[in-house]
Design a protein around this motif. Structure first.
Motif, short mmCIF file in Angstrom:
data_model
loop_
_atom_site.label_atom_id
_atom_site.label_comp_id
_atom_site.label_asym_id
_atom_site.label_seq_id
_atom_site.Cartn_x
_atom_site.Cartn_y
_atom_site.Cartn_z
N SER A 67 93.89 -7.27 -34.89
CA SER A 67 94.65 -8.08 -35.89
C SER A 67 94.56 -6.88 -36.97
N THR A 68 95.30 -7.18 -38.07
CA THR A 68 95.29 -6.15 -39.25
C THR A 68 95.67 -7.16 -40.51
N THR A 69 95.25 -6.70 -41.71
CA THR A 69 95.33 -7.47 -43.17
C THR A 69 96.45 -6.79 -43.87
N PHE A 70 97.50 -7.53 -44.42
CA PHE A 70 98.34 -7.02 -45.40
C PHE A 70 97.86 -7.62 -46.70
N LYS A 71 97.68 -6.55 -47.60
CA LYS A 71 97.34 -7.10 -49.21
C LYS A 71 98.74 -6.84 -49.83
N TYR A 72 98.64 -7.74 -50.90
CA TYR A 72 100.12 -7.87 -51.72
C TYR A 72 99.50 -8.18 -53.18
#
Length: 161
Positions: A67-72
């Motif tokens: 898994s990974t996290t996309f920050k915006y």
């Protein structure tokens, strides 16, 4: 026939002249100001800016979940509302995003889990549906999935008699 036309003309003349009030006098100045502000704000959109638009998991084992996290960040002039996040297939699951409006300047994030299906170079697209000017934004994950050494070989053997 002449009487009918004359009668209709008289009714129309009475209808048009009976409106004694000028339509321009009915306009309320506060409504004009509110409409001008509404029209000015209608051209303001939220703008979503990602910390990364692609994540490469590198080389992973087959069937291994990563898994990974996309920050915006909302760098626009209006609140950002993300209504949906979908992936290009069922092996990639986006989750944990806020459905609440994100004020200009605020940040958020969502995570993406990939179950390691496929083989060799795999690329999946995640589509973010939001109230931005385009309406849809995309990010991507990639990985090189190594084949499972325990998987059954589907090759057929030829027996020579």
């Amino acid at each position: 026939m002449k009487k009918l036309i004359l009668g209709l003309s008289a009714i129309c003349l009475i209808a048009f002249t009976s409106c004694k009030e000028n339509a321009a006098k009915k306009i309320d100045e506060s409504n004009i100001a509110a409409a001008a502000e509404r029209d000015a704000n209608a051209s303001k959109f939220p703008v979503i800016e990602f910390d990364k638009t692609e994540h490469d998991f590198g080389e992973i084992e087959a069937k291994k979940s990563v898994s990974t996290t996309f920050k915006y960040k909302n760098v626009g002039d209006a609140p950002l509302v993300i209504t949906d996040i979908k992936s290009s297939c069922g092996c990639t699951v986006p989750e944990d995003w806020s459905r609440d409006p994100l004020a200009p300047g605020d940040t958020g994030e969502f995570s993406v889990k990939f179950n390691g299906s496929g083989s060799n170079k795999v690329s999946k697209t995640i589509t973010v549906t939001a109230n931005t000017e385009k309406g849809k934004e995309t990010v991507k994950i990639t990985a090189f999935v190594k084949t499972d050494p325990n998987a059954n070989n589907n090759t057929t053997k030829t027996v020579v008699q």
